[in-house]
Design a protein around this motif. Sequence first.
Motif, PDB file in Angstrom:
ATOM      1  N   LEU B 170      44.163  21.453   3.961  1.00  0.00           N
ATOM      2  CA  LEU B 170      44.385  21.177   4.114  1.00  0.00           C
ATOM      3  C   LEU B 170      45.218  23.182   4.936  1.00  0.00           C
ATOM      4  O   LEU B 170      44.808  23.411   6.300  1.00  0.00           O
ATOM      5  CB  LEU B 170      45.859  20.304   4.882  1.00  0.00           C
ATOM      6  CG  LEU B 170      44.970  19.039   5.039  1.00  0.00           C
ATOM      7  CD1 LEU B 170      46.329  17.662   4.882  1.00  0.00           C
ATOM      8  CD2 LEU B 170      44.276  18.864   5.706  1.00  0.00           C
ATOM      9  N   GLY B 172      44.400  26.286   4.041  1.00  0.00           N
ATOM     10  CA  GLY B 172      43.850  26.800   3.193  1.00  0.00           C
ATOM     11  C   GLY B 172      44.291  28.656   3.301  1.00  0.00           C
ATOM     12  O   GLY B 172      45.144  28.640   4.271  1.00  0.00           O
ATOM     13  N   PRO B 173      43.176  29.317   3.103  1.00  0.00           N
ATOM     14  CA  PRO B 173      43.180  31.127   3.304  1.00  0.00           C
ATOM     15  C   PRO B 173      43.473  30.764   5.425  1.00  0.00           C
ATOM     16  O   PRO B 173      42.842  30.374   5.759  1.00  0.00           O
ATOM     17  CB  PRO B 173      42.714  31.240   2.885  1.00  0.00           C
ATOM     18  CG  PRO B 173      41.652  30.650   1.237  1.00  0.00           C
ATOM     19  CD  PRO B 173      41.714  28.641   2.136  1.00  0.00           C
ATOM     20  N   HIS B 175      45.804  30.065   6.576  1.00  0.00           N
ATOM     21  CA  HIS B 175      46.197  29.138   7.416  1.00  0.00           C
ATOM     22  C   HIS B 175      44.751  28.024   8.059  1.00  0.00           C
ATOM     23  O   HIS B 175      45.602  27.403   8.841  1.00  0.00           O
ATOM     24  CB  HIS B 175      47.326  29.683   8.129  1.00  0.00           C
ATOM     25  CG  HIS B 175      48.762  29.525   7.593  1.00  0.00           C
ATOM     26  ND1 HIS B 175      48.888  29.485   6.508  1.00  0.00           N
ATOM     27  CD2 HIS B 175      48.868  31.127   7.487  1.00  0.00           C
ATOM     28  CE1 HIS B 175      49.768  29.943   5.741  1.00  0.00           C
ATOM     29  NE2 HIS B 175      50.123  30.722   6.504  1.00  0.00           N
ATOM     30  N   ARG B 176      43.904  27.763   7.655  1.00  0.00           N
ATOM     31  CA  ARG B 176      43.385  27.698   8.010  1.00  0.00           C
ATOM     32  C   ARG B 176      42.358  26.022   7.132  1.00  0.00           C
ATOM     33  O   ARG B 176      42.558  26.405   5.596  1.00  0.00           O
ATOM     34  CB  ARG B 176      41.463  27.729   8.647  1.00  0.00           C
ATOM     35  CG  ARG B 176      41.628  28.756   9.815  1.00  0.00           C
ATOM     36  CD  ARG B 176      41.627  27.891  11.136  1.00  0.00           C
ATOM     37  NE  ARG B 176      42.229  28.848  12.526  1.00  0.00           N
ATOM     38  CZ  ARG B 176      43.224  29.144  12.129  1.00  0.00           C
ATOM     39  NH1 ARG B 176      44.087  28.877  12.093  1.00  0.00           N
ATOM     40  NH2 ARG B 176      42.936  29.263  13.631  1.00  0.00           N
ATOM     41  N   THR B 177      41.970  24.637   7.452  1.00  0.00           N
ATOM     42  CA  THR B 177      41.878  24.532   6.854  1.00  0.00           C
ATOM     43  C   THR B 177      40.251  23.887   6.115  1.00  0.00           C
ATOM     44  O   THR B 177      39.020  24.602   6.934  1.00  0.00           O
ATOM     45  CB  THR B 177      41.425  23.223   6.625  1.00  0.00           C
ATOM     46  OG1 THR B 177      42.890  22.437   7.462  1.00  0.00           O
ATOM     47  CG2 THR B 177      40.976  21.430   6.268  1.00  0.00           C
ATOM     48  N   TRP B 178      40.392  24.279   4.971  1.00  0.00           N
ATOM     49  CA  TRP B 178      38.419  24.530   4.291  1.00  0.00           C
ATOM     50  C   TRP B 178      37.935  23.456   3.421  1.00  0.00           C
ATOM     51  O   TRP B 178      39.022  22.519   3.158  1.00  0.00           O
ATOM     52  CB  TRP B 178      38.773  25.783   3.254  1.00  0.00           C
ATOM     53  CG  TRP B 178      39.362  27.329   3.493  1.00  0.00           C
ATOM     54  CD1 TRP B 178      40.581  27.800   4.161  1.00  0.00           C
ATOM     55  CD2 TRP B 178      38.589  28.032   4.202  1.00  0.00           C
ATOM     56  NE1 TRP B 178      40.252  28.702   5.334  1.00  0.00           N
ATOM     57  CE2 TRP B 178      39.115  29.461   4.357  1.00  0.00           C
ATOM     58  CE3 TRP B 178      36.967  28.705   3.357  1.00  0.00           C
ATOM     59  CZ2 TRP B 178      38.174  30.407   4.777  1.00  0.00           C
ATOM     60  CZ3 TRP B 178      36.390  29.595   3.703  1.00  0.00           C
ATOM     61  CH2 TRP B 178      36.870  30.592   4.140  1.00  0.00           C
ATOM     62  N   LEU B 179      36.871  23.450   3.186  1.00  0.00           N
ATOM     63  CA  LEU B 179      36.754  22.468   2.639  1.00  0.00           C
ATOM     64  C   LEU B 179      35.542  22.611   1.377  1.00  0.00           C
ATOM     65  O   LEU B 179      34.929  24.061   1.878  1.00  0.00           O
ATOM     66  CB  LEU B 179      35.617  21.588   3.779  1.00  0.00           C
ATOM     67  CG  LEU B 179      34.965  20.546   2.882  1.00  0.00           C
ATOM     68  CD1 LEU B 179      34.841  19.327   3.131  1.00  0.00           C
ATOM     69  CD2 LEU B 179      33.578  20.928   2.961  1.00  0.00           C
ATOM     70  N   LEU B 217      37.784  26.269  12.066  1.00  0.00           N
ATOM     71  CA  LEU B 217      38.850  27.176  13.194  1.00  0.00           C
ATOM     72  C   LEU B 217      39.377  25.870  13.767  1.00  0.00           C
ATOM     73  O   LEU B 217      40.181  26.691  13.664  1.00  0.00           O
ATOM     74  CB  LEU B 217      37.736  27.337  13.882  1.00  0.00           C
ATOM     75  CG  LEU B 217      36.584  28.517  13.602  1.00  0.00           C
ATOM     76  CD1 LEU B 217      34.609  28.737  14.653  1.00  0.00           C
ATOM     77  CD2 LEU B 217      36.920  29.348  12.777  1.00  0.00           C
ATOM     78  N   ASN B 218      38.910  25.017  14.411  1.00  0.00           N
ATOM     79  CA  ASN B 218      40.248  23.957  14.412  1.00  0.00           C
ATOM     80  C   ASN B 218      39.754  22.347  13.704  1.00  0.00           C
ATOM     81  O   ASN B 218      39.451  21.981  12.614  1.00  0.00           O
ATOM     82  CB  ASN B 218      41.124  24.057  15.730  1.00  0.00           C
ATOM     83  CG  ASN B 218      39.186  23.868  16.330  1.00  0.00           C
ATOM     84  OD1 ASN B 218      38.270  23.492  16.508  1.00  0.00           O
ATOM     85  ND2 ASN B 218      38.920  24.093  17.858  1.00  0.00           N
ATOM     86  N   ARG B 219      40.080  21.420  14.464  1.00  0.00           N
ATOM     87  CA  ARG B 219      40.027  20.402  13.820  1.00  0.00           C
ATOM     88  C   ARG B 219      38.122  20.032  14.319  1.00  0.00           C
ATOM     89  O   ARG B 219      38.644  18.510  14.201  1.00  0.00           O
ATOM     90  CB  ARG B 219      40.907  19.302  14.985  1.00  0.00           C
ATOM     91  CG  ARG B 219      42.231  19.216  14.806  1.00  0.00           C
ATOM     92  CD  ARG B 219      43.443  18.755  13.227  1.00  0.00           C
ATOM     93  NE  ARG B 219      44.398  19.138  13.193  1.00  0.00           N
ATOM     94  CZ  ARG B 219      44.563  20.075  12.443  1.00  0.00           C
ATOM     95  NH1 ARG B 219      43.744  19.825  11.500  1.00  0.00           N
ATOM     96  NH2 ARG B 219      45.726  20.972  12.227  1.00  0.00           N
TER      97      ARG B 219
END
Lengths: 142, 284
Positions: B170, B172-173, B175-179, B217-219
Motif C-alpha cells: 500500500l 511502497g516507493p 508512497h505509492r501503492t505497488w504491485l 498513481l492513485n486509487r
Amino acid sequence: MFRPVIMSLALLLGSMVMPAQAASDDSLYQALGQQQGISALMETFILEIADDERIVHHFEKTDIERLHRMLTEQICELSGGPCSYSGDDMVTVHTGMNVTTAEFNALVEDLIAAMEQHEIAVSAQNRLLAILAAMHKEVVNL
Amino acid sequence: MYGKDFAMVRVFFLIMLAVSVVPAAHAEGRLLATGGATTIEGSAGGGIVPWATLSSYAAEGEWGGTVQLNYADVEDYQLDVVGATLNYGNRLELSYARQDFSLSRLGGSLKQDIYGVKVRVAGDVIYGELPQFSIGMQHKRNQTFALPQAVGARSDSGTDYYLAATKAWLDGPFHRTWLANITLRATKANETGLLGFGGDLNNDYELMTEASVGMFLNRHWIVGVEYRQKPNNLGFAAEQDWHDVFVGWFPNKRFAVVGAYTNLKTIAGAPEQKGFYINLQVSL
C-alpha cells in the motif's frame, strides 16, 4: 536471456520489502492536519461508517463520542503525533465481533472516502492505509 | 473482418449494458482494482500474465464474475478474445476465453478455446506478510490445427500449469501503492497455443517465468510493465519472449480498462510485431 530480468525483478522486490512506517517523524501527522485535522477526518470517517450498511451493524451499541475520541488519539499516535492512545488494544476491542475481511475492506473504503473528502494527498493516504492494513490480523475473524 | 469485429464489439457492449442495469448482488467485498484485469488467456491478471489474484471483487462467501473483451493489433496480426470468469469466495476462479488470431498478411485465422481453473492456496495480496499464492491450469483446444500441424506442432490441445505469487504494498516507493507478480508456468504451447502444442524442436513441458510490476498513481490509475518468457518448440520460426507497458483505469468496481503498448517481436517469422492492446472488463 531472461536472467537479467529476473535479477532486476528480485532487486526491485527486495527494495520494496521495506519495514512498515516507523513513526519516527511526525510528517504523516502534519500531512493529516495535526490534531485538528485528524479529529475532523475521524468525524467524516464515522459519518461514512454510519452510512455504510455493510458494517454499520457493528456499531449499533457503540458510544460514538468515545469512538471518535479513541480513533483520533490512535491515529494521532500512529502518525507520529504527540498523543498516546488510551483505549484497549485492537484484539480486545474486536474479539467476538467476527469481522470479515469484506467488512474490514468496507472500513478501509470508508476511510478512503473520508480522506478524499478532506483532500488528503495520495502519499499520506497510502501511509495511513498501510498502518491500518497491518492491523488486519488483530481485527478480522476474532 | 471488420464486420466480425463490429459484431463482437456490439455483443460485448450489449452484455455490458445488461450487466450495468442488473441492480444487484454485485460482489464488492474486495478493494478497488484487486480483481485486476483479464489476460488474453481468460485468467485474472495483467494483459499477458495470469496473477495470483482472482477475478471480480468476490470476497469470502460471495460469488462474482467478469465478462471481457481483449483486442490486440500488431503489424501483421490481430487478436480478438472474448471471455468470462466466475469466482467463488475469492478461492476458486473458473474462466473461459475464445481467441481469434487474424493473419492479416496471409489471410485466414487461428482460433482456440481456453478453459481455466485457478485456486488461491495461501496468503492475501494486501494483508499479511506473505504474498498471495495461487495455482492454476489453462486447458487449451486449438480449433484450427491444419496450419500449426503443417509447421511442426505435435498436438492440437494442451494444458498449462502455473504457480503465481502476487503482492501489493500500500505504501511502497514514492508512497505509492505497488504491485508485483511472478508466475512460473509449465507449458508446451506455441504462441500460447495458437500454433499448437509441442513441436519438432521440443515436445516436453518447459518451465517459463513471467512477471508484472505496476505502480498505482492513485486509487484508479496504474502503470506497469509485463514480461512473459515463451518456449521455442517449432523449427520453422523462432518464438520470442513478450513484453508490454500498460496503463489501467479502474473508475469503479464495475468497469476496468487496460491499454498497453506491446512488442510481441517476431511471430511465425514476421518481425517487429509492435502495436496496441486493450482489455475492457465488466465485473458482476
